[in-house]
Write a protein that holds these residues in place. Structure first.
Motif, mmCIF file in Angstrom:
data_model
loop_
_atom_site.group_PDB
_atom_site.id
_atom_site.type_symbol
_atom_site.label_atom_id
_atom_site.label_comp_id
_atom_site.label_asym_id
_atom_site.label_seq_id
_atom_site.Cartn_x
_atom_site.Cartn_y
_atom_site.Cartn_z
ATOM 1 N N ASN A 15 -8.222 39.769 -15.224
ATOM 2 C CA ASN A 15 -8.388 40.016 -16.656
ATOM 3 C C ASN A 15 -7.063 39.854 -17.392
ATOM 4 N N LEU A 16 -5.997 40.448 -16.857
ATOM 5 C CA LEU A 16 -4.694 40.342 -17.498
ATOM 6 C C LEU A 16 -4.173 38.907 -17.455
ATOM 7 N N GLU A 17 -4.487 38.208 -16.385
ATOM 8 C CA GLU A 17 -4.116 36.791 -16.281
ATOM 9 C C GLU A 17 -4.802 35.969 -17.379
ATOM 10 N N ILE A 18 -6.078 36.237 -17.615
ATOM 11 C CA ILE A 18 -6.821 35.531 -18.660
ATOM 12 C C ILE A 18 -6.217 35.812 -20.033
ATOM 13 N N ILE A 19 -5.909 37.077 -20.309
ATOM 14 C CA ILE A 19 -5.322 37.439 -21.604
ATOM 15 C C ILE A 19 -4.016 36.684 -21.825
ATOM 16 N N LYS A 20 -3.190 36.588 -20.768
ATOM 17 C CA LYS A 20 -1.913 35.893 -20.898
ATOM 18 C C LYS A 20 -2.101 34.378 -20.995
ATOM 19 N N ASN A 21 -2.865 33.800 -20.066
ATOM 20 C CA ASN A 21 -2.986 32.346 -19.993
ATOM 21 C C ASN A 21 -3.688 31.749 -21.211
ATOM 22 N N GLU A 22 -4.598 32.499 -21.807
ATOM 23 C CA GLU A 22 -5.327 32.002 -22.972
ATOM 24 C C GLU A 22 -4.695 32.461 -24.292
ATOM 25 N N ASN A 23 -3.507 33.072 -24.200
ATOM 26 C CA ASN A 23 -2.775 33.526 -25.396
ATOM 27 C C ASN A 23 -3.660 34.366 -26.327
ATOM 28 N N LEU A 24 -4.432 35.256 -25.717
ATOM 29 C CA LEU A 24 -5.416 35.997 -26.499
ATOM 30 C C LEU A 24 -4.780 37.023 -27.438
ATOM 31 N N ILE A 25 -3.617 37.549 -27.074
ATOM 32 C CA ILE A 25 -2.990 38.523 -27.982
ATOM 33 C C ILE A 25 -2.518 37.822 -29.254
ATOM 34 N N GLU A 26 -1.982 36.629 -29.127
ATOM 35 C CA GLU A 26 -1.612 35.852 -30.311
ATOM 36 C C GLU A 26 -2.859 35.524 -31.135
ATOM 37 N N HIS A 27 -3.962 35.221 -30.457
ATOM 38 C CA HIS A 27 -5.214 34.939 -31.163
ATOM 39 C C HIS A 27 -5.718 36.182 -31.892
ATOM 40 N N VAL A 28 -5.560 37.348 -31.265
ATOM 41 C CA VAL A 28 -5.948 38.610 -31.907
ATOM 42 C C VAL A 28 -5.198 38.785 -33.227
ATOM 43 N N GLN A 29 -3.919 38.449 -33.236
ATOM 44 C CA GLN A 29 -3.131 38.570 -34.464
ATOM 45 C C GLN A 29 -3.699 37.676 -35.569
ATOM 46 N N THR A 30 -4.099 36.449 -35.195
ATOM 47 C CA THR A 30 -4.605 35.490 -36.179
ATOM 48 C C THR A 30 -5.966 35.909 -36.729
ATOM 49 N N VAL A 31 -6.929 36.160 -35.812
ATOM 50 C CA VAL A 31 -8.273 36.514 -36.293
ATOM 51 C C VAL A 31 -8.316 37.940 -36.823
ATOM 52 N N GLY A 32 -7.357 38.775 -36.393
ATOM 53 C CA GLY A 32 -7.261 40.117 -36.960
ATOM 54 C C GLY A 32 -6.890 40.065 -38.430
ATOM 55 N N LYS A 33 -5.995 39.159 -38.763
ATOM 56 C CA LYS A 33 -5.636 38.963 -40.177
ATOM 57 C C LYS A 33 -6.847 38.479 -40.969
ATOM 58 N N GLN A 34 -7.615 37.560 -40.368
ATOM 59 C CA GLN A 34 -8.829 37.059 -41.024
ATOM 60 C C GLN A 34 -9.846 38.183 -41.217
ATOM 61 N N MET A 35 -9.979 39.055 -40.206
ATOM 62 C CA MET A 35 -10.925 40.163 -40.305
ATOM 63 C C MET A 35 -10.549 41.096 -41.454
ATOM 64 N N LEU A 36 -9.259 41.435 -41.557
ATOM 65 C CA LEU A 36 -8.825 42.343 -42.614
ATOM 66 C C LEU A 36 -9.003 41.703 -43.989
ATOM 67 N N GLU A 37 -8.707 40.413 -44.095
ATOM 68 C CA GLU A 37 -8.934 39.716 -45.367
ATOM 69 C C GLU A 37 -10.414 39.715 -45.722
ATOM 70 N N GLY A 38 -11.267 39.564 -44.702
ATOM 71 C CA GLY A 38 -12.711 39.625 -44.922
ATOM 72 C C GLY A 38 -13.155 40.997 -45.394
ATOM 73 N N PHE A 39 -12.559 42.041 -44.824
ATOM 74 C CA PHE A 39 -12.881 43.404 -45.263
ATOM 75 C C PHE A 39 -12.453 43.620 -46.718
ATOM 76 N N GLU A 40 -11.286 43.093 -47.065
ATOM 77 C CA GLU A 40 -10.825 43.215 -48.454
ATOM 78 C C GLU A 40 -11.803 42.510 -49.396
ATOM 79 N N TRP A 41 -12.309 41.357 -48.982
ATOM 80 C CA TRP A 41 -13.301 40.625 -49.778
ATOM 81 C C TRP A 41 -14.587 41.439 -49.924
#
Length: 434
Positions: free
Chosen positions: A323-349
Motif C-alpha cells: 500500500n505504501l509503495e503504491i502511494i509513493k510510486n503513483e505520487n498519490l500524495i501530490e495528487h491529493v494536494q491537487t484534487v484537494g484544492k479542487q474539492m475545496l474550490e467546489g465546496f466554496e462554489w
C-alpha cells in the motif's frame, strides 16, 4: 438447478443479517425492521457496487480508510503470497519476522522528526489504548507514577476500546456505557483551555495530551491558527507528552505524510491505522520518538507487559508495505494536494449557490460542509445524504453537539472529472432538500 437471482440472494442475506449480525455504530431497531441499508459486493476505484447492481461513489473512502481506492488486485496478490509463505507467527517473547521488520523500518521513513519505533496493533482504538498505557508506564518507570491523566479535546474521536472511548470528546460515545476509565479529561480547542485544565489538575498528575490534527468524526474541524504551536509549547513547559492521533490523517490524507506536519510541530507519539493499509487488512500502531524508546528501554525492568495476538501480523504487514509503495510510486500524495484544492474550490462554489451553507473547509482530501439547521431538532444533513444516495453518491452527515455537517474523504486516485461529479451531486442534493 434453480438460478439464484440478485433479488433472492438479497432476500436471503437480509434475513441472515437481521438474525445473526450485530452492526457497529448502527440502530439495532432499524436493522431489525428494515435490514441492512447496503450489501456491497464489489469495489473499483472510487466506486462501490451493491447486491442489486447499483454503482455508487464512495465519497468517504468507506470509513476514511480506503485511501488507494477499491479493487487493487496487486494488494490481493501480495496478501496471497505472504499467506502461502507465512500466514502467522507471534511477535511475543522476542520473536519476529521479516514483513513486520521491513514495515517498521519503512514507517520510520514516513514519520516526522525522530519518531522511529512502532508498536503494532489491529486498529486505531488499540493504538490509542496502547499509547495511554505506554505514557503511564513511561512516567511510572521515571519515578512519577502520579502522572497518569490524559487530556483530549471536545469533539475528538479516538476509538471505542475502553481507554479510547474514555478519551473521546464526543459525548454520545461515552454515554453508551455506564462506566468509563478514570483520569480522562476534555478541553475546548483553545490553548487557554488546556492551561486552565493543567492549573486545575496539576501538571504533576498529567501524563499526556492527545489530539487529532484535524478532527474527523467530530465534524472535520480544523484547528485555530497557531493552535498546535501553542499546545506543543504548553506540553513542553509542563512535562506533558503530546500524542497526535493520525488514524484518519496519516499516510497522505491531508496532502502530507501526517496531518500534524501542516502545523510545524513534532509530537512525542503518533497513533495510526486506516491509511497504512488503505483498509485492505486490519492494522494499526503507536509510533514513539527515539528519546522515549531509549528511556523506556533503559528504565523498564523485565517485559513490556502489553501486546495483542495480532501485534505484527505478517500478511497485514505485507499489505501495508505494498500500500505504501503504491502511494509513493503513483505520487498519490501530490495528487491529493491537487484534487484537494479542487474539492475545496467546489465546496466554496456550493456555498455561493446555497444560502443555507454556512461554512466549508478542507485540507487535502478531508473536507466538510456545514448546513444551517431549520430548527435545533431537525438536522438537514441526513436528508441531504439520503438525496445524494438517490443520485449515486454515498456521503456522511455529522450531527453531534448541534452540528449539521457533511463530511468527505474520497479515495486518493479520484480524477478531476469524478470530483466534478461528486461536487455536482452534493450541490443538487442540497438544493433538492432545501
Amino acid at each position: 438447478m434453480a438460478t439464484v437471482t440478485n433479488k433472492s440472494l438479497k432476500e436471503e442475506l437480509v434475513e441472515l443479517d437481521k438474525k445473526h449480525f450485530i452492526h457497529p455504530s448502527s440502530s439495532m431497531k432499524q436493522i431489525e425492521e428494515q435490514g441492512p441499508g447496503f450489501i456491497f459486493t464489489e469495489g473499483e476505484g472510487i466506486y462501490l457496487k451493491d447486491v442489486e447492481g447499483r454503482k455508487l461513489i464512495d465519497s468517504l473512502s468507506s470509513l476514511w480508510n480506503v485511501n488507494i481506492g477499491h479493487g487493487r488486485t496487486e494488494i490481493g496478490e501480495v496478501a496471497k503470497e505472504q499467506i502461502n509463505k507465512l500466514a502467522f507467527t507471534s511477535t511475543f517473547n522476542t520473536w519476529s519476522h521479516e514483513p513486520i521488520i521491513r514495515l517498521a523500518a519503512e514507517i520510520a521513513k514516513w514519520t516526522p522528526g525522530d519518531l522511529n519505533a512502532t508498536f503494532f496493533t489491529s486498529g486505531g482504538s488499540e493504538a490509542n489504548d496502547t499509547a495511554f498505557k505506554t505514557v503511564r508506564h513511561y512516567w511510572k518507570v521515571k519515578g512519577m507514577p502520579e502522572k497518569k491523566k490524559i487530556i483530549s479535546r471536545k469533539l475528538s474521536y479516538h476509538g471505542v476500546a475502553m481507554g479510547a472511548t474514555s478519551a473521546t470528546g464526543i459525548e454520545q460515545f461515552r454515554t453508551f456505557t455506564t462506566s468509563l476509565a478514570p483520569d480522562f479529561h476534555y478541553v475546548d480547542s483553545t490553548p487557554e483551555a488546556l492551561k486552565e485544565m493543567i492549573e486545575k489538575e496539576g501538571a504533576d498528575t498529567i501524563a499526556a495530551f492527545i489530539s487529532e490534527p484535524i478532527q474527523g468524526s467530530g465534524g472535520v474541524n480544523l484547528p485555530p491558527e497557531g493552535y498546535f504551536q501553542e499546545i506543543r509549547k504548553i506540553c513542553d513547559e509542563n512535562d506533558i507528552l503530546f500524542i497526535s492521533d493520525e488514524v484518519i490523517c496519516g499516510f497522505g490524507r491531508t496532502g502530507k505524510n501526517f496531518g500534524i506536519e501542516h502545523f510545524g510541530v513534532t509530537p512525542d507519539i503518533i497513533t495510526m491505522a486506516k491509511g497504512v493499509t488503505s483498509g485492505y487488512a486490519p492494522l494499526g500502531g503507536m509510533i514513539i520518538s527515539e528519546r522515549l524508546h531509549k528511556e523506556l528501554t533503559e528504565k523498564t525492568d523485565g517485559n513490556f507487559w502489553h501486546g495483542y495476538t495480532y501485534s505484527g501480523h505478517p500478511m497485514a504487514a505485507a499489505v501495508a508495505m505494498k500500500n505504501l509503495e503504491i502511494i509513493k510510486n503513483e505520487n498519490l500524495i501530490e495528487h491529493v494536494q491537487t484534487v484537494g484544492k479542487q474539492m475545496l474550490e467546489g465546496f466554496e462554489w456550493i456555498k455561493e449557490q446555497n444560502d443555507n451553507v454556512i461554512d466549508v473547509r478542507g485540507i487535502g482530501l478531508l473536507g466538510g460542509i456545514s448546513i444551517e439547521r431549520a430548527t435545533d431538532a431537525d438536522p438537514i444533513g441526513p436528508k441531504i445524504v439520503a438525496e445524494a444516495l438517490k443520485k449515486g453518491l454515498i456521503c456522511r452527515s455529522v450531527v453531534y453537539e448541534g452540528q449539521d455537517t457533511l463530511a468527505f474523504a474520497p479515495p486518493f486516485p479520484i480524477t478531476k472529472e469524478q470530483m466534478d461529479d461528486m461536487i455536482n451531486i452534493v450541490n443538487e442534493s442540497i438544493k433538492a432538500v432545501k
